[in-house]
Design an enzyme around this catalytic site. Structure first.
Site, short mmCIF file in Angstrom:
data_model
loop_
_atom_site.label_atom_id
_atom_site.label_comp_id
_atom_site.label_asym_id
_atom_site.label_seq_id
_atom_site.Cartn_x
_atom_site.Cartn_y
_atom_site.Cartn_z
N ASP A 53 65.52 23.87 45.83
CA ASP A 53 66.21 23.40 44.63
C ASP A 53 67.71 23.27 44.89
O ASP A 53 68.32 22.25 44.54
CB ASP A 53 66.04 24.40 43.47
CG ASP A 53 64.60 24.64 43.08
OD1 ASP A 53 64.21 24.28 41.97
OD2 ASP A 53 63.84 25.22 43.91
N ASP A 120 66.80 16.55 38.33
CA ASP A 120 66.03 17.77 38.56
C ASP A 120 65.68 17.74 40.05
O ASP A 120 64.80 17.00 40.48
CB ASP A 120 64.76 17.79 37.70
CG ASP A 120 64.05 19.14 37.80
OD1 ASP A 120 64.33 19.88 38.75
OD2 ASP A 120 63.20 19.42 36.93
N LEU A 122 64.23 19.72 42.01
CA LEU A 122 62.85 20.11 42.31
C LEU A 122 62.21 20.50 40.99
O LEU A 122 62.62 21.48 40.37
CB LEU A 122 62.84 21.30 43.28
CG LEU A 122 61.59 21.41 44.14
CD1 LEU A 122 61.60 20.38 45.27
CD2 LEU A 122 61.47 22.81 44.73
N ASP A 123 61.26 19.73 40.56
CA ASP A 123 60.54 20.03 39.33
C ASP A 123 59.21 20.67 39.73
O ASP A 123 58.57 20.22 40.67
CB ASP A 123 60.31 18.73 38.54
CG ASP A 123 59.63 18.97 37.22
OD1 ASP A 123 60.07 19.87 36.47
OD2 ASP A 123 58.66 18.24 36.91
N THR A 125 59.09 24.14 40.32
CA THR A 125 59.49 25.14 41.33
C THR A 125 58.54 26.34 41.35
O THR A 125 58.21 26.87 42.41
CB THR A 125 60.93 25.63 41.06
OG1 THR A 125 61.79 24.49 41.09
CG2 THR A 125 61.38 26.63 42.10
N THR A 197 51.39 22.61 30.36
CA THR A 197 51.96 23.56 31.31
C THR A 197 50.91 24.50 31.91
O THR A 197 49.92 24.85 31.26
CB THR A 197 53.06 24.40 30.61
OG1 THR A 197 53.64 25.28 31.56
CG2 THR A 197 52.50 25.20 29.43
N HIS A 200 53.96 28.16 31.71
CA HIS A 200 54.84 28.51 30.58
C HIS A 200 54.11 28.42 29.25
O HIS A 200 54.69 28.01 28.25
CB HIS A 200 56.07 27.59 30.56
CG HIS A 200 56.92 27.69 31.79
ND1 HIS A 200 56.88 26.77 32.81
CD2 HIS A 200 57.84 28.61 32.14
CE1 HIS A 200 57.74 27.13 33.75
NE2 HIS A 200 58.33 28.24 33.38
N GLY A 222 55.00 21.16 36.38
CA GLY A 222 55.97 20.08 36.51
C GLY A 222 55.84 18.98 35.46
O GLY A 222 54.74 18.49 35.20
N LYS A 226 53.09 15.82 35.64
CA LYS A 226 52.21 15.53 34.50
C LYS A 226 52.34 14.06 34.07
O LYS A 226 51.35 13.41 33.74
CB LYS A 226 52.50 16.50 33.35
CG LYS A 226 51.90 17.88 33.64
CD LYS A 226 51.96 18.79 32.45
CE LYS A 226 53.19 19.63 32.38
NZ LYS A 226 53.29 20.68 33.42
P1 AMP Z 1 55.87 23.21 33.26
O1 AMP Z 1 55.02 22.22 32.57
O2 AMP Z 1 55.64 24.61 32.80
O3 AMP Z 1 55.79 23.08 34.74
O4 AMP Z 1 57.36 22.88 32.82
C1 AMP Z 1 57.97 21.63 33.06
C2 AMP Z 1 59.44 21.83 33.33
O5 AMP Z 1 60.04 22.52 32.23
C3 AMP Z 1 59.71 22.69 34.56
O6 AMP Z 1 60.91 22.26 35.15
C4 AMP Z 1 59.93 24.07 34.00
O7 AMP Z 1 60.77 24.83 34.79
C5 AMP Z 1 60.56 23.77 32.64
N1 AMP Z 1 60.15 24.77 31.67
C6 AMP Z 1 59.13 24.69 30.79
N2 AMP Z 1 59.03 25.82 30.06
C7 AMP Z 1 60.01 26.63 30.48
C8 AMP Z 1 60.42 27.94 30.12
N3 AMP Z 1 59.81 28.62 29.15
N4 AMP Z 1 61.48 28.46 30.78
C9 AMP Z 1 62.11 27.77 31.75
N5 AMP Z 1 61.75 26.53 32.14
C10 AMP Z 1 60.72 25.97 31.53
MG MG Z 2 61.97 20.77 36.03
MG MG Z 3 63.94 22.00 38.73
#
Ligand code: AMP
Ligand code: MG
Ligand code: MG
Length: 352
Positions: A53, A120, A122-123, A125, A197, A200, A222, A226
């Site tokens: 990142d 971003d 690196l999405d 991570t 997600t 998260h 990511g 998605k």
């Molecule tokens: P995900 O679908 O969980 O992979 O999230 C998509 C993007 O949103 C990624 O970059 C995650 O880091 C960010 N993200 C989603 N939810 C959160 C959270 N609760 N805290 C920090 N980053 C998040």
């Molecule tokens: Mg991201």
């Molecule tokens: Mg990122």
């Protein structure tokens, strides 16, 4: 390759960003090959940063800033301004395939100050650290007048299970009014496949997905990944009723999805703004679809206040002072006064 000033600015930025995204993807692959990811927790164990990142952001922000010094660039990571950026992180090439296309008429004369680039580096991570390499993308989104207008999604480890040594890097890019390139679409997709997600999730997110009556739920990492599932017609909708996603997560995917006729909005169907100094969090969550967007908005509405109360009650914060000052700094430094060491300090922004 030098590009004539007569080529519209937006095409130069997209062409440069494609080249830069491949460089950043290579950096991510090199970090993985070396084996030491250098993991740092940001707000918690599900919000992490790695050397990939950090280095990819240095590469992208410094490279684009050198080419386009007057354009505001917002990167996700907060990085030490004193870190020396290696010369080989600076990519000044342009992607020739992009330049073969004609710029849509309404984007031919956009001046620097109307453009904001959301990075971003690196999405996905979290998934990167857990070995789900297909979920990882490099995202460069280009907003014009606050609208997600062009996007680059680079997938550094595409199809990694099928190919030796971490798969292949591929780049998908698109521009509103022109289309999107670098991928193939499925012909048909049965059922109602919803992606959300993987790392998260919470009660509201799960309830919202269920309200959309999925035949199948794909829990993957990511935002970029998605939306790739949507544009390749491997899923029908991306539903995320949370404030966790930020502008750098959605700008590039939104532009590409819109370029092929899909839609990305908040979960109420409202557009997401991408102006400089806008609040970084997507406070209304994310809803992205290939088609029938309003159907999903109506389904989510049926949840009512009880489920959405906590999620909806938080109001967007005003822009931070730091973001405002950084923005001003970005626009006043001429290219020839910027050396390798302080480029990063002018481009890094305070994330929220
Ligand atoms: P995900 O679908 O969980 O992979 O999230 C998509 C993007 O949103 C990624 O970059 C995650 O880091 C960010 N993200 C989603 N939810 C959160 C959270 N609760 N805290 C920090 N980053 C998040
Ligand atoms: Mg991201
Ligand atoms: Mg990122």
């Amino acid at each position: 390759m030098a590009v004539a000033e007569t080529v519209p600015l937006l095409m130069r930025i997209v062409s440069s960003s494609v080249a830069v995204s491949y460089r950043a993807a290579k950096i991510a692959r090199d970090v993985l090959s070396k084996g030491d990811l250098g993991i740092v927790e940001k707000s918690g164990k599900n919000d992490v940063q790695t050397e990939a990142d950090r280095s990819a952001q240095r590469c992208i922000v410094a490279s684009l800033h050198k080419q386009f010094p007057k354009i505001a660039i917002y990167g996700e990571e907060e990085l030490a301004p004193t870190t020396k950026i290696p010369d080989d992180f600076i990519e000044l090439g342009f992607d020739e395939e992009v330049l073969k296309h004609e710029c849509p008429k309404h984007l031919q004369n956009i001046p620097d100050e109307k453009i904001v680039i959301w990075v971003d580096p690196l999405d996905g991570t979290k998934e990167f650290t857990e070995g789900f390499l297909d979920h990882v993308t490099v995202l460069i989104g280009i907003a014009v007048n606050g609208v997600a207008t062009a996007g680059i999604i680079n997938q550094p480890f595409h199809d990694y299970e099928a190919f030796p040594r971490y798969g292949k890097s591929r780049c998908i890019w698109g521009i509103l009014g022109l289309g999107a390139f670098g991928f193939e679409r499925n012909e048909n997709l049965d059922g109602r496949i919803i992606t959300t997600t993987r790392s998260h999730s919470d009660y509201t997110i799960t309830k919202t997905v269920q309200a959309c009556e999925p035949s199948e739920v794909l829990r993957v990492g990511g935002a970029g990944h998605k939306v790739l599932l949507l544009i390749e017609k491997k899923a029908h909708a991306y539903v995320f009723a949370s404030q966790g996603c930020k502008k750098w997560d959605t700008c590039a995917p939104e532009a590409i999805l819109h370029a092929i006729g899909g839609k990305l909005s908040d979960i109420h169907g409202k557009p997401i703004p991408y102006h400089a100094n806008v609040v970084h969090k997507n406070t209304g969550g994310v809803l992205a679809t290939v088609e029938n967007h309003d159907w999903y908005v109506d389904k989510i509405k049926t949840l009512g206040e009880e489920t959405l109360a906590k999620f909806e009650s938080v109001k967007p914060a005003p822009p931070t002072l730091e973001a405002t000052l950084s923005q001003q700094k970005l626009n006043v430094t001429p290219a020839d006064k910027v050396d390798g060491n302080n480029k990063q300090s002018q481009c890094d922004q305070v994330s929220q």
